[in-house]
Every structure is written in structure tokens, then in C-alpha cells.
Write a protein that holds these residues in place. Structure first.
Motif, PDB file in Angstrom:
ATOM      1  N   PRO A  63       0.808  -1.233   0.000  1.00  0.00           N
ATOM      2  CA  PRO A  63       0.000   0.000   0.000  1.00  0.00           C
ATOM      3  C   PRO A  63       0.834   1.273   0.000  1.00  0.00           C
ATOM      4  O   PRO A  63       0.340   2.336  -0.385  1.00  0.00           O
ATOM      5  N   GLU A 113      -2.290   2.725  -1.742  1.00  0.00           N
ATOM      6  CA  GLU A 113      -3.435   2.851  -0.846  1.00  0.00           C
ATOM      7  C   GLU A 113      -4.416   3.900  -1.358  1.00  0.00           C
ATOM      8  O   GLU A 113      -5.636   3.692  -1.303  1.00  0.00           O
ATOM      9  N   THR A 153      -7.410  -5.164   5.934  1.00  0.00           N
ATOM     10  CA  THR A 153      -7.189  -3.942   5.143  1.00  0.00           C
ATOM     11  C   THR A 153      -8.419  -3.614   4.320  1.00  0.00           C
ATOM     12  O   THR A 153      -8.833  -2.445   4.233  1.00  0.00           O
TER      13      THR A 153
END
Length: 420
Positions: A140, A171, A250
């Protein structure tokens, strides 16, 4: 006299247990109910439908030929184009969806569905397959530069606002994908995860991962869910994919993120801006865990939504819905309410585990202790074990045959002795 007695015994044994015969291939859905009535079979129960205004839409693509094995993944009761619910369950809410399914994310129990294995077009809920495939693979914190190829999306389709030459963390791109359904973000992530083959390699990885999950009716052509020839999924497959997504912490964090910021790109002279999560479930449904919305003219509205209540996590998936009288997320919320109203032991099938179908033959689904056996909503009477019945038939038929042949052989020997 002895011959007739032996033959009668064998025939009686066969008639008592019955002989299993292969079932004929299922006729097309349009002809199924009429032929079922002629044959005396139980037709599938129609799904509760909400009236929706007529809309102009492209002709639906023809689905791949039906495969009996694929339609029975998760349990034989799921192989129906109609409604399947646990015995004694209250009627599910009316929806405008062509197909839907409700399942438990933790136990894998399927609580009910409407045509759970019917082919449908995914639209942007396909981004969940991209997430399930690529989230574990991509860092990320990695910074990626957007290319001209990444920006090749259908004009007017959903985009988060990335710019060619812009540099963003992975991300940020994920948030653009899951909050704002950015199609260019999908291209970026598929390219990164596809290795030397770029986005095309990413799509191949998505299809390979879908197959590993047991989503045998899912075939991705585009990473974003923009319509592509031969692109299909099913409500059951979407539940498998969603289960993989929600197992990732996540993903769960991204799915519940309400707002995020896309940073400025000074080299491209673009300012930063804020984006907001488009999934209204997270704002309006207590215990919401998130999910994904989708829409194309061809697919219509598609939706995946999950929520938690009293330590129980359920997911609802819908394909081919119309937004009136209720939007897709509202129909998903109604299905979640229905699922939470059922006892924890209620089940009509199960979500198979990753690798299960490719590693070993799929076993018959085993309901939780105390659960009624899964069966289509139209079924009446208990559903027995096909495996044990087949075994019993084989043993009894073999025994009857041996008795008959032994008797006939004995009679011939006696006849020969008498003749000599």
C-alpha cells in the motif's frame, strides 16, 4: 413354479427401493415450468418480485451453457432458477433483482437465495474480485505513476479523477477504487498485479483466483467491471468473493472509510480533492461493514453489502436490480434484515472454502447441528441422502440378481440330470 417365485422376489426387491436413473438436462428457463408440469415434477418457486418501472436497456448477452456441477456448488438445493429458503422461514422481501443470495460470512451457511447460480453481469461489484486477488500482493505504500493505458476507460464511466503522469500511493488508488468506483484505478491495480503482462495479466490472475475460491461461474474480461464480451458472475460467486474480501482487515478498513483525499499533482497542475464513500449502507444501516455498488446499462444495478449484528456477520448479493421503488443498497439492507431474522441454524447450502473444489471432490454440504436439511422452497417432505440411497439400491439390486440367476442355474442343472 420355482422360476416364477424367484423372478417375483427379484422384481419386488427392485420395485421396493427404486432404481436411480440419470436426470435429463434442465431445459431453458423459459420452457422449464411447462415441461415440469407435464412431467409431474415440482416447478421452481418464483422469487418475490417488486414492481419496477420499465426501462430501456441493451439485450442481455447469452450466458454460457449451464453446467450441472457448477449449479450445484454449495449444495443441490441451490441449483434452482427460483426461490430457495429454509423450511418454515418467513417470506423474503420483494426485490427487483434478477438473482440474489444471503450468506453468513463466518460459518459459510447460505441462508437463502433467488436463482443463486443464475448467470448475471457484474458491473462494478467485479472490483471486489480485483481487491480479493490483488490486496495481498501489492504494497500500500508503493508509489505508482499513472500511464496513458490506465486512463483508457469508457467515456462517461465512473472515474475517481486520477491523472496521467500523476504519482499516487497504492493505498490512495485502492481508496479511489472502493469509495468512488474509479475505473482508471482498477486499471492501475490490475496492471501492477499483472506483472509483465500488465492489466491483461491482472485479469488472468483474477480469473485464476475466482476459480480457486470456487466461483466457477465467474469470468472477468475487464478489471473494473465495465461490460466485456463473455463477462459473467452469479450471486453465489459474489458471496464467495465477498467472503474473501471481508477476511482481509485492510479491505474492511477501506470499505468503512467514509472520506479520503486524492492529493494534488503539481507537475500536472491539478489540485487535490476529497472523495466520499458511495455505499450508503455504511451511513444508514446499523452494524454495516461495507460492500460495493455497481451499475452499467447492461448489468443494471448490482450490489454487495455486509453487516454485523449480535456477533453474526451476513452478506447480501444482488444482480440485475432496478433502483425503484428501492435503490440497490436498500434492497440489500432488506435482505440482510431478513437474514438476521432467521435462526443461526437456518441453512439451504454453504459457501465452499478456497481450494476445496480444485483439491478434492466437493462433499455433500453438512448443515449445522440441529439445522433442517437444505432444500428448494418448492420441496415437500424430507430430502434424503442421495449417496446412501444409491448404495442401498446397488446392494439390493445385486442381491436380487444373484438370487434370480442362482435359481435359474439350479433349474437348468436339474433339467439336464432328468434328461439324461
Amino acid at each position: 413354479m420355482r422360476d416364477r417365485l424367484l423372478a417375483t422376489m427379484a422384481t419386488a426387491a427392485l420395485l421396493t427401493v427404486g432404481v436411480a436413473v440419470p436426470a435429463p438436462a434442465a431445459p431453458p428457463a423459459a420452457a422449464r415450468s411447462g415441461r415440469a408440469a407435464q412431467a409431474g415434477a415440482t416447478p421452481s418457486v418464483p422469487c418475490p418480485r417488486a414492481a419496477a418501472p420499465a426501462v430501456s436497456r441493451p439485450t442481455r448477452p447469452s450466458p454460457p451453457p449451464g453446467v450441472a456441477r457448477d449449479r450445484a456448488v454449495g449444495g443441490a438445493a441451490l441449483a434452482t432458477a427460483g426461490l430457495v429458503v429454509p423450511p418454515g422461514a418467513p417470506a423474503p422481501p420483494k426485490t427487483t433483482a434478477i438473482s440474489w443470495l444471503v450468506a453468513d460470512l463466518d460459518t459459510g451457511q447460505v441462508l437463502g437465495g433467488c436463482g443463486p447460480h443464475e448467470y448475471g453481469t457484474p458491473a462494478s461489484v467485479q472490483k471486489l474480485l480485483l481487491a480479493a486477488t490483488m490486496l495481498p500482493r501489492l504494497d500500500p505504500k508503493q508509489v505508482v505513476t499513472v500511464t496513458d493505458e490506465d486512463m483508457d476507460i469508457e467515456p462517461g464511466s465512473s472515474a475517481v479523477g486520477l491523472v496521467e503522469g500523476g504519482r499516487y500511493t497504492v493505498e490512495t488508488v485502492w481508496l479511489g477504487l472502493l469509495l468512488n468506483s474509479g475505473n482508471e484505478a482498477a486499471n492501475v491495480l490490475a496492471r501492477l498485479g499483472g506483472g509483465v503482462d500488465g492489466a491483461a495479466g491482472g485479469v488472468r490472475e483474477m480469473n485464476a483466483y475466482a476459480h480457486r475460491l470456487g466461483a466457477l461461474q465467474t469470468h472477468a474480461v475487464t478489471p473494473s467491471g465495465l461490460d466485456g464480451r463473455g463477462q459473467f458472475t452469479s450471486a453465489y460467486d459474489l458471496a464467495l468473493i465477498a467472503r474473501a474480501c471481508f477476511a482481509d482487515p485492510t479491505f474492511r478498513r477501506y470499505a468503512l472509510t467514509e472520506v479520503a483525499r486524492i492529493p494534488a499533482q503539481p507537475a500536472q497542475r491539478t489540485k487535490g480533492f476529497q472523495i466520499q464513500n458511495e455505499n450508503q449502507l455504511i451511513y444508514n444501516y446499523p452494524g454495516a461493514l461495507g460492500g460495493k455498488t455497481g451499475f452499467t446499462d447492461l448489468a443494471r444495478h448490482t450490489y454487495v453489502g455486509a453487516a454485523e449484528r449480535d456477533g453474526r456477520r451476513l452478506v447480501a448479493t444482488l444482480l440485475g436490480a432496478e433502483p425503484r421503488p428501492r435503490r440497490g443498497w436498500e434492497q440489500g439492507a432488506a435482505l440482510l434484515d431478513w437474514g438476521f431474522s432467521l435462526p443461526r441454524t437456518a441453512t439451504v447450502g454453504r459457501l465452499v472454502g478456497p481450494g476445496e473444489l480444485s483439491a478434492t471432490p466437493t462433499p455433500d454440504p453438512i448443515p449445522p447441528a440441529g439445522a433442517a436439511e437444505a432444500r428448494p422452497a418448492a420441496a415437500s417432505g424430507p430430502a434424503g441422502s442421495g449417496r446412501s440411497k444409491s448404495w442401498s439400491v446397488g446392494v439390493l439390486v445385486a442381491a436380487a440378481t444373484v438370487i434370480l440367476l442362482t435359481g435359474l442355474s439350479w433349474r437348468r442343472r436339474v433339467a439336464r440330470r432328468n434328461a439324461s
